[in-house]
Design a protein around this motif. Structure first.
Motif, PDB file in Angstrom:
ATOM      1  N   THR A 135      -5.055   2.766  -0.202  1.00 53.44           N
ATOM      2  CA  THR A 135      -4.376   3.841  -0.920  1.00 53.44           C
ATOM      3  C   THR A 135      -5.360   4.915  -1.355  1.00 53.44           C
ATOM      4  O   THR A 135      -5.119   6.121  -1.170  1.00 53.44           O
ATOM      5  N   ILE A 179       5.859  -2.633  -8.729  1.00 50.95           N
ATOM      6  CA  ILE A 179       5.718  -2.729  -7.287  1.00 50.95           C
ATOM      7  C   ILE A 179       6.564  -3.905  -6.809  1.00 50.95           C
ATOM      8  O   ILE A 179       6.384  -5.036  -7.244  1.00 50.95           O
ATOM      9  N   PHE A 187      -1.990  -3.292 -11.327  1.00 56.31           N
ATOM     10  CA  PHE A 187      -0.798  -3.561 -10.532  1.00 56.31           C
ATOM     11  C   PHE A 187      -0.728  -5.014 -10.053  1.00 56.31           C
ATOM     12  O   PHE A 187       0.168  -5.359  -9.287  1.00 56.31           O
ATOM     13  N   SER A 198       5.881   2.030 -12.274  1.00 53.10           N
ATOM     14  CA  SER A 198       4.720   1.159 -12.104  1.00 53.10           C
ATOM     15  C   SER A 198       5.065  -0.189 -11.494  1.00 53.10           C
ATOM     16  O   SER A 198       4.192  -0.946 -11.107  1.00 53.10           O
ATOM     17  N   GLN A 243       3.942   1.536  -1.317  1.00 50.06           N
ATOM     18  CA  GLN A 243       4.503   1.663  -2.652  1.00 50.06           C
ATOM     19  C   GLN A 243       3.457   2.166  -3.641  1.00 50.06           C
ATOM     20  O   GLN A 243       3.720   3.045  -4.466  1.00 50.06           O
ATOM     21  N   LEU A 244       2.257   1.604  -3.561  1.00 50.63           N
ATOM     22  CA  LEU A 244       1.186   2.009  -4.474  1.00 50.63           C
ATOM     23  C   LEU A 244       0.819   3.472  -4.250  1.00 50.63           C
ATOM     24  O   LEU A 244       0.615   4.225  -5.212  1.00 50.63           O
ATOM     25  N   LYS A 297       0.831  -1.207   0.000  1.00 48.25           N
ATOM     26  CA  LYS A 297       0.000   0.000   0.000  1.00 48.25           C
ATOM     27  C   LYS A 297       0.864   1.256   0.000  1.00 48.25           C
ATOM     28  O   LYS A 297       0.504   2.261  -0.633  1.00 48.25           O
ATOM     29  N   VAL A 321      -5.201  -1.393  -2.463  1.00 53.05           N
ATOM     30  CA  VAL A 321      -5.735  -0.356  -3.350  1.00 53.05           C
ATOM     31  C   VAL A 321      -6.771   0.480  -2.601  1.00 53.05           C
ATOM     32  O   VAL A 321      -6.781   1.708  -2.656  1.00 53.05           O
TER      33      VAL A 321
END
Length: 322
Positions: free
Chosen positions: A47, A89, A37, A87, A8-9, A6, A44
């Motif tokens: 985030t 991860i 991703f 992009s 990193q995203l 989360k 997600v």
């Protein structure tokens, strides 16, 4: 330790918004980002909630979120590689990334009542192997969040008032002793690092992410105490981790941050005693901090039980009181 999925995203999507590659009005859907991703929806969802809280995206009349602080004309298009500069991860420690979201779901449910966890359903929900799922559950068991019942079934340990008091009682017996010892071995550089992090957070408060609050708690209640050099006591204290998880998963998300920074001054007081090599005074300062903290956390827990909303994942099932 590698950053969670989360985190990193969040960085990747935030940078794409700031750079204008995700244009104002663009509709962001949880499912589309998860597919792009190749990850589960939980990181997600967290985030998007964080970006919404910061005003980088907003709710609108349709499904999902729009880029921008205010809703406008909806832009609907597919997401491509060019939309995200970084992009990729990294999944160097996959079980930890998943453990973060499972930990949050389980801890929030533990505050509400009794729940059972189905290991098979958890594996399906995360789209991971049983081996990885079992590793997550062993971690949660080690910190006193779940207990094994039978082959693929676990019980979530309820975090009621009695258990919270018992956990605090254990901490008040063990942590001051460890801090008294740690004050003799902590380096000046480490203590200064802890103090600087507290000062930086105090300056930015209340614009402080929950991850940083958790890191500040970890500085005092784990990393510094480890310098007391008693591995058996640290293993016992690991079982009291649910206390810190209450604040980690509630403050700044389900519950608004207090108007005054919650613990910064008290942590600073402990570290200043340690820097002066006054071990017994550092231990007493920590004991006083824990005594004050219990009533605050009890109130926080009570408020959440009464008014807090949770979304129970499909791998958890509420059990009626016996």
């Amino acid at each position: 330790m590698a950053r969670s999925l989360k985190d990193q995203l969040y960085r990747v999507v935030r940078e794409a918004i700031e750079d204008g590659r995700l244009e104002p009005g663009l509709v962001l859907l949880e499912g589309h980002l998860a597919e792009h991703f190749a990850m589960s929806r939980s990181p997600v969802r967290q985030t998007l909630a964080r970006l919404h809280e910061e005003g980088r995206i907003c709710r609108f009349e349709g499904r999902g979120y729009q880029v921008g602080a205010q809703p406008g004309d909806a832009v609907r298009r597919s997401l491509g590689r060019s939309d995200f500069r970084a992009s990729r991860i990294e999944r160097t420690d996959t079980w930890r990334a998943h453990a973060e979201s499972v930990e949050r779901d389980v801890v929030l449910c533990s505050m509400k009542g009794r729940f059972e966890l189905n290991e098979l359903q958890l594996a399906r929900s995360l789209s991971v192997s049983r081996t990885l799922t079992h590793r997550i559950l062993l971690y949660l068991q080690s910190i006193g969040v779940v207990e094994k019942v039978k082959y693929s079934s676990w019980t979530v340990v309820p975090l009621d008032d009695t258990r919270l008091h018992d956990l605090y009682q254990a901490r008040r017996q063990l942590e001051p002793f460890m801090m008294t010892r740690a004050a003799e071995t902590l380096s000046d550089a480490d203590i200064q690092r802890y103090l600087t992090r507290l000062d930086d957070a105090a300056r930015d408060y209340p614009k402080v992410p929950s991850a940083l609050l958790d890191a500040l708690e970890n500085d005092l209640h784990h990393e510094a105490l480890m310098r007391g050099n008693n591995a058996e006591i640290m293993t016992m204290l690991r079982r009291t981790r649910p206390i810190l998880l209450i604040s980690k998963h509630l403050l700044g998300s389900s519950i608004e941050l207090p108007s005054v920074a919650p613990f910064f001054d008290e942590h600073r007081h402990v570290f200043e005693k340690a820097r002066a090599r006054r071990g017994e005074a550092a231990g007493r300062a920590l004991e006083e901090h824990l005594a004050r903290s219990e009533s605050q956390v009890q109130a926080r827990l009570s408020d959440f039980r009464e008014a807090g909303a949770i979304e129970v994942p499909d791998y958890l099932r509420e059990v009626a009181p016996s």
